[in-house]
Design an enzyme around this catalytic site. Structure first.
Site, PDB file in Angstrom:
ATOM      1  N   ASN A 226      29.012  36.523  34.322  1.00 15.54           N
ATOM      2  CA  ASN A 226      30.250  35.793  34.035  1.00 15.54           C
ATOM      3  C   ASN A 226      30.413  34.744  35.130  1.00 15.54           C
ATOM      4  OD1 ASN A 226      32.850  34.908  33.603  1.00 15.54           O
ATOM      5  ND2 ASN A 226      33.842  36.808  34.276  1.00 15.54           N
TER       6      ASN A 226
ATOM      7  N   SER B 182      32.099  43.792  41.708  1.00 14.96           N
ATOM      8  CA  SER B 182      31.296  43.728  42.929  1.00 14.96           C
ATOM      9  C   SER B 182      29.916  44.371  42.778  1.00 14.96           C
ATOM     10  CB  SER B 182      32.070  44.337  44.106  1.00 14.96           C
ATOM     11  OG  SER B 182      33.235  43.563  44.363  1.00 14.96           O
TER      12      SER B 182
ATOM     13  N   GLU C  13      41.231  38.662  34.642  1.00 13.05           N
ATOM     14  CA  GLU C  13      41.791  37.392  35.119  1.00 13.05           C
ATOM     15  C   GLU C  13      42.571  36.690  34.012  1.00 13.05           C
ATOM     16  OE1 GLU C  13      38.142  35.870  36.773  1.00 13.05           O
ATOM     17  OE2 GLU C  13      38.275  37.357  38.372  1.00 13.05           O
TER      18      GLU C  13
ATOM     19  N   GLY D 281      35.409  40.897  42.631  1.00 12.94           N
ATOM     20  CA  GLY D 281      35.349  39.861  43.662  1.00 12.94           C
ATOM     21  C   GLY D 281      35.796  40.308  45.035  1.00 12.94           C
TER      22      GLY D 281
ATOM     23  N   GLU E 224      35.976  47.299  34.177  1.00 11.03           N
ATOM     24  CA  GLU E 224      36.039  46.572  35.438  1.00 11.03           C
ATOM     25  C   GLU E 224      37.339  46.910  36.159  1.00 11.03           C
ATOM     26  OE1 GLU E 224      33.551  42.737  35.181  1.00 11.03           O
ATOM     27  OE2 GLU E 224      35.467  42.303  34.250  1.00 11.03           O
TER      28      GLU E 224
ATOM     29  N   HIS F 147      39.241  39.597  29.839  1.00 10.52           N
ATOM     30  CA  HIS F 147      38.917  39.766  31.270  1.00 10.52           C
ATOM     31  C   HIS F 147      40.227  39.908  32.045  1.00 10.52           C
ATOM     32  CE1 HIS F 147      37.540  38.890  35.321  1.00 10.52           C
ATOM     33  NE2 HIS F 147      36.314  39.161  34.905  1.00 10.52           N
TER      34      HIS F 147
ATOM     35  N   LYS G 223      32.539  32.469  35.377  1.00 10.85           N
ATOM     36  CA  LYS G 223      33.946  32.095  35.577  1.00 10.85           C
ATOM     37  C   LYS G 223      34.096  30.564  35.641  1.00 10.85           C
ATOM     38  CE  LYS G 223      34.610  36.369  38.069  1.00 10.85           C
ATOM     39  NZ  LYS G 223      35.549  37.187  38.767  1.00 10.85           N
TER      40      LYS G 223
HETATM   41  C1  PEP Z   1      33.785  39.767  36.902  1.00  7.51           C
HETATM   42  O1  PEP Z   1      34.291  38.687  37.060  1.00  7.51           O
HETATM   43  O2  PEP Z   1      33.733  40.220  35.755  1.00  7.51           O
HETATM   44  C2  PEP Z   1      33.269  40.473  38.057  1.00  7.51           C
HETATM   45  C3  PEP Z   1      32.916  41.714  37.913  1.00  7.51           C
HETATM   46  O3  PEP Z   1      33.216  39.791  39.246  1.00  7.51           O
HETATM   47  P1  PEP Z   1      32.449  40.239  40.601  1.00  7.51           P
HETATM   48  O4  PEP Z   1      31.077  40.685  40.188  1.00  7.51           O
HETATM   49  O5  PEP Z   1      32.402  39.009  41.433  1.00  7.51           O
HETATM   50  O6  PEP Z   1      33.241  41.346  41.190  1.00  7.51           O
END
Ligand code: PEP
Length: 253
Positions: free
Chosen positions: A10, A214, A100, A174, A168, A98, A12
């Site tokens: 992803n 992460s 976000e 992040g 997630e 997601h 983003k």
């Molecule tokens: C994500 O944006 O779905 C995500 C898991 O980000 P990160 O791997 O940076 O934690």
């Protein structure tokens, strides 16, 4: 039940034309060099890069996905993109719900469900995201929150062929923080039970449940070797070819 692992990036809101094409070409070259990888690969760039990334991926077994879609096919929705439009530029997948988008755009389970129905109708596969906040985790509500998100945001007629779930934890995205492997397996197993109740055992056993939050080359093996973890949704580490591919390789792809 053998489920082919999905390694999904992803991107983003990252990448101008030159960076995006370079990243996609790098991933394409590495996946081609793997011959017949054990996993499926997916990259989800921002809307502006979909067409150029599609070209850059030519000849490589890497699927293209978007990061959101509207629930209508067309019309007066300034700034939105329909599932048909995504299909038209070569997307096979779309990420929906997601955290976000749930946080920044107030997306509810009901809205995500409507988007998923429309995406499936347009022939797209969906990656539907769920996950608890730190506060919810600390008050012992993780499984309850994830169950409600599944029940509300996954359409009733979803199948393992058109839907992937991404668990997630919001606090792990992040941040460099991750749950323990035991915690992840516990949630994934619970999610599969909820999917069985909602969609039937057959679909639940075949449906892929990704872990996201992460994921890095150093922890990928730990998470992706868990019995109910069928791949990863990767944010930050998907922006570097070497990291994205190391996650795949360390996960047995
Ligand atoms: C994500 O944006 O779905 C995500 C898991 O980000 P990160 O791997 O940076 O934690």
């Amino acid at each position: 039940m053998a489920r082919k692992k999905l390694i999904a990036g992803n991107w983003k809101m990252n990448g101008l034309l030159a960076d995006g094409v370079e990243l996609a070409k790098g991933v394409a070259a590495e996946v081609k060099a793997m011959g017949k990888p054990e996993c499926e690969f997916l990259v989800c760039p921002p809307f502006t890069l979909l067409t150029s990334v599609k070209k850059a991926l030519r000849g490589a077994k890497v699927a293209l996905g978007a990061q959101d879609a509207h629930f209508n096919t067309k019309g007066a929705h300034t700034g939105d993109i329909s599932p048909e439009m995504l299909k038209d530029v070569g997307c096979q997948y779309v990420i929906l719900g997601h955290s976000e988008r749930r946080a920044d755009h107030g997306e509810s389970n009901e809205l995500i469900n409507k988007k998923a129905v429309a995406a499936h109708q347009a022939g797209l596969k969906t990656v539907i995201c769920i996950g608890e906040t730190l506060e919810e985790r600390d008050s012992g509500k993780t499984i309850d929150v994830c169950s409600k998100q599944i029940m509300g945001s996954v359409p009733d007629d979803s199948t393992a062929a058109d839907t992937v779930i991404a668990y997630e934890p919001v606090w792990a995205i992040g941040t460099g923080k991750t749950p323990t492997a035991n915690d992840v397996e516990e949630v994934h197993a619970a999610v599969r039970k909820v999917l069985a109740k909602k969609l039937g055992k057959g679909n639940a056993n075949k449906m892929r449940i990704l872990y996201g939050g992460s994921v890095k080359p150093g922890n990928a093996k730990e998470f992706l070797s868990l019995p109910d973890v069928d791949g990863a949704l990767i944010g930050g580490a998907s922006l570097k070819v070497a990291d994205f591919m190391a996650i795949a390789k360390n996960s047995g792809c």
